[in-house]
Design a protein around this motif. Structure first.
Motif, PDB file in Angstrom:
ATOM      1  N   MET A 122      -4.124  -3.800   2.703  1.00  0.00           N
ATOM      2  CA  MET A 122      -3.330  -3.699   3.930  1.00  0.00           C
ATOM      3  C   MET A 122      -3.537  -4.864   4.884  1.00  0.00           C
ATOM      4  SD  MET A 122      -3.999   0.364   4.615  1.00  0.00           S
ATOM      5  CE  MET A 122      -3.085   0.441   6.142  1.00  0.00           C
ATOM      6  N   ARG A 144      -1.875  -3.836  -2.806  1.00  0.00           N
ATOM      7  CA  ARG A 144      -2.145  -2.620  -2.043  1.00  0.00           C
ATOM      8  C   ARG A 144      -3.021  -2.877  -0.819  1.00  0.00           C
ATOM      9  NH1 ARG A 144      -5.025   1.464  -3.939  1.00  0.00           N
ATOM     10  NH2 ARG A 144      -3.838   2.955  -2.683  1.00  0.00           N
ATOM     11  N   CYS A 180     -12.666   1.066   2.720  1.00  0.00           N
ATOM     12  CA  CYS A 180     -11.256   0.682   2.666  1.00  0.00           C
ATOM     13  C   CYS A 180     -10.395   1.691   3.418  1.00  0.00           C
ATOM     14  CB  CYS A 180     -10.808   0.583   1.207  1.00  0.00           C
ATOM     15  SG  CYS A 180      -9.045   0.248   0.995  1.00  0.00           S
ATOM     16  N   ARG A 223      -2.835   3.616  -6.650  1.00  0.00           N
ATOM     17  CA  ARG A 223      -4.042   3.070  -7.246  1.00  0.00           C
ATOM     18  C   ARG A 223      -4.008   3.291  -8.759  1.00  0.00           C
ATOM     19  NH1 ARG A 223     -10.000   2.415  -5.724  1.00  0.00           N
ATOM     20  NH2 ARG A 223     -11.092   2.621  -7.715  1.00  0.00           N
ATOM     21  N   SER A 239      -5.086   7.536   2.529  1.00  0.00           N
ATOM     22  CA  SER A 239      -4.412   8.136   1.369  1.00  0.00           C
ATOM     23  C   SER A 239      -5.371   8.786   0.384  1.00  0.00           C
ATOM     24  CB  SER A 239      -3.611   7.056   0.628  1.00  0.00           C
ATOM     25  OG  SER A 239      -4.478   6.150  -0.034  1.00  0.00           O
ATOM     26  N   PHE A 292       0.820  -1.212   0.000  1.00  0.00           N
ATOM     27  CA  PHE A 292       0.000   0.000   0.000  1.00  0.00           C
ATOM     28  C   PHE A 292       0.853   1.261   0.000  1.00  0.00           C
ATOM     29  CE2 PHE A 292       0.844  -0.857   4.413  1.00  0.00           C
ATOM     30  CZ  PHE A 292       0.924   0.369   5.036  1.00  0.00           C
ATOM     31  N   CYS A 349      -7.258   2.222   3.110  1.00  0.00           N
ATOM     32  CA  CYS A 349      -6.380   2.943   2.183  1.00  0.00           C
ATOM     33  C   CYS A 349      -7.065   4.220   1.695  1.00  0.00           C
ATOM     34  CB  CYS A 349      -6.025   2.055   0.989  1.00  0.00           C
ATOM     35  SG  CYS A 349      -4.570   1.019   1.246  1.00  0.00           S
TER      36      CYS A 349
END
Length: 489
Positions: free
Chosen positions: A47, A45, A114, A12, A120, A7, A116
């Motif tokens: 986690m 990616r 998610c 992405r 992010s 990740f 992520c």
């Protein structure tokens, strides 16, 4: 976990979209999947969170976050990263019998949840990862008919072949019950077939799955409108259980002057005829070609009308949305992992921007009156601007007129304002009670009739395809238990 720092190392990367100017010339799906190497990086990616919100569907602030099917997302993301797509398919099939549907039409509440995405701003590409697993499984022959080795002798009728009906039929057939699905239309698939345009899910994808279900012993009867040309009483007599998966098909109408004028259509009727004409190879009886189009409703169905009208050759498209324009980013009262109430520009709107040079949406507006010509055909509309006002007694926010009105031209109108429950004749023919939203009232999916159950939009109201699939599994479990005394579904 396959890649501890995945990740951090990989950004992405989404599937490539065919550009709007090109794709509006046909009704094909327009996403080009990533190659195997890039897809593995997207799987990496994930986690492997200690508490993965992605695989647990919750209703937070009236919206879904996380997967209602409880898909084992971290597990099959890791298997994508390690290149073991066969095992990834096995893990996916534990919870989702129809990943080829959800990976195309689901709004991905799993990605909303998610972590992520929270940390992010770029969630794992869970929906596209699911697509890769599913299509690889078809390509490699992992998905194929699996004959049922023994039967219980119990007979079950499923009314409606949308996602809830298909899921219920599939699970009950796997259990060994004899299942017959009744579909009122000329093709199997319900909402998936005629309510969602071909560019979102090509119809051979549905036929591919239905053919497997037929090979596994499920019987499908089309042009069978239970409660109309098929007797509800006959079904109750012939079958041990009847499951109603008829959807919430009562469209919400617009209470404006001249709302019965010619040229004003319900969105579902328009989309149905557009798909039917495409599949049958004849012109649609409801066409936007060379017409000024007015779409009322800013949701997914309204967007589908915009995209369809553009493909038919509309001269212009305006889309009216009653609510205010959402913010570009989350407000403080809309924290993660709630579904973000932010501005979303979908494929149809992007296509309108590409063709006409501007976003078709007008927010905080509603139709006050339809204008008509001498033949009582719609010719335009009077639009009233709205503003939010809080009701101090209830705390609710209501949209009230500002007094600012304006006219728009419209040769054809599509009403995509949602649905208000199940068709009345279903209640009448089966002698069932309705709940406060005009859906079929149930207790643990069982209606007031001991042999009749209900699931999907017919039970819970207008919702997501993924919730319909979950409802199909849950009603199958309830029916199985009522017949066998226990259930292993």
């Amino acid at each position: 976990m396959g890649k501890l720092t995945g990740f951090l190392e990989y950004a992405r990367k989404d599937a490539h979209e065919i550009d709007a100017h090109t794709r509006i010339n046909n009704y094909n799906e327009f996403h080009i999947p990533l190659d195997a190497e890039d897809r593995q990086k997207q799987g990496a990616r994930c986690m492997d969170c200690g508490v993965p919100y992605c695989n647990y569907g919750m209703i937070l602030n009236n919206s879904t976050t996380g997967c209602p099917l409880n898909n084992l997302i971290p597990e099959w993301n890791e298997l994508i990263y390690t290149g073991n797509l066969k095992e990834a398919h096995k893990r996916l099939r534990v919870t989702n019998r129809f990943p080829e549907f959800t990976s195309r039409v689901c709004p991905a509440p799993c990605e909303v949840a998610c972590i992520c995405g929270y940390t992010s701003g770029f969630a794992v590409t869970i929906k596209e990862n699911e697509y890769a697993i599913s299509e690889n499984a078809y390509d490699k022959g992992y998905i194929k008919a699996e004959p049922i080795l023994s039967r219980t002798g119990k007979r079950i009728a499923v009314v409606g072949s949308g996602p809830a009906g298909l899921a219920a039929a599939d699970w009950l057939n796997k259990r060994g019950h004899n299942v017959t699905v009744y579909e009122k239309s000329d093709r199997v698939g319900g909402l998936l077939m005629y309510g969602i345009p071909n560019m979102k899910i090509e119809k051979h994808i549905i036929d591919r799955r239905v053919n497997i279900m037929k090979q596994e012993g499920i019987e499908f009867i089309i042009n069978a409108n239970v409660g109309a040309n098929v007797s509800a009483a006959e079904l109750v007599d012939r079958y041990d259980r009847v499951i109603l998966c008829t959807g919430a098909e009562n469209p919400r109408r617009i209470l404006a002057a001249n709302n019965e004028a010619n040229g004003i259509y319900m969105a579902v009727d328009y989309l149905t005829e557009a798909t039917r004409s495409l599949l049958n190879g004849h012109p649609s009886p409801i066409s936007a070609e060379r017409k000024n189009v007015l779409v009322i409703g800013g949701g997914d169905t309204g967007n589908d009308c915009v995209g369809t009208a553009i493909r038919q050759g509309a001269s212009s498209v305006i889309q009216i949305e009653m609510m205010p324009e959402p913010p570009a980013s989350r407000d403080s009262n809309n924290p993660w992992p709630e579904y973000p109430r932010t501005l979303k520009t979908d494929y149809g709107q992007h296509e309108a921007i590409a063709k006409f040079g501007e976003d078709p949406r007008i927010f905080s507006a509603t139709v006050k009156e339809f204008f008509v010509n001498d033949e009582y055909h719609v010719a335009g509309a009077l639009i009233a601007k709205l503003q939010p006002e809080k009701d101090e007694a209830t705390g609710r926010i209501n949209m009230i007129p500002t007094g600012e009105d304006f006219n728009v031209a419209a040769d054809i109108v599509f009403i995509a304002a949602g649905f208000v429950g199940t068709r009345d004749y279903i209640f009448e023919q089966f002698g069932l009670a309705s709940d406060s939203r005009n859906n079929i009232a149930t207790t643990d999916f069982q209606t007031s009739h001991e042999k009749v159950y209900a699931a999907g939009d017919a039970r819970r109201g207008q919702s997501l395809v993924v919730w319909a699939l979950r409802e199909g599994q849950d009603v199958a479990r309830a029916v199985d238990k009522s017949l066998m005394g226990y259930s292993n579904l």
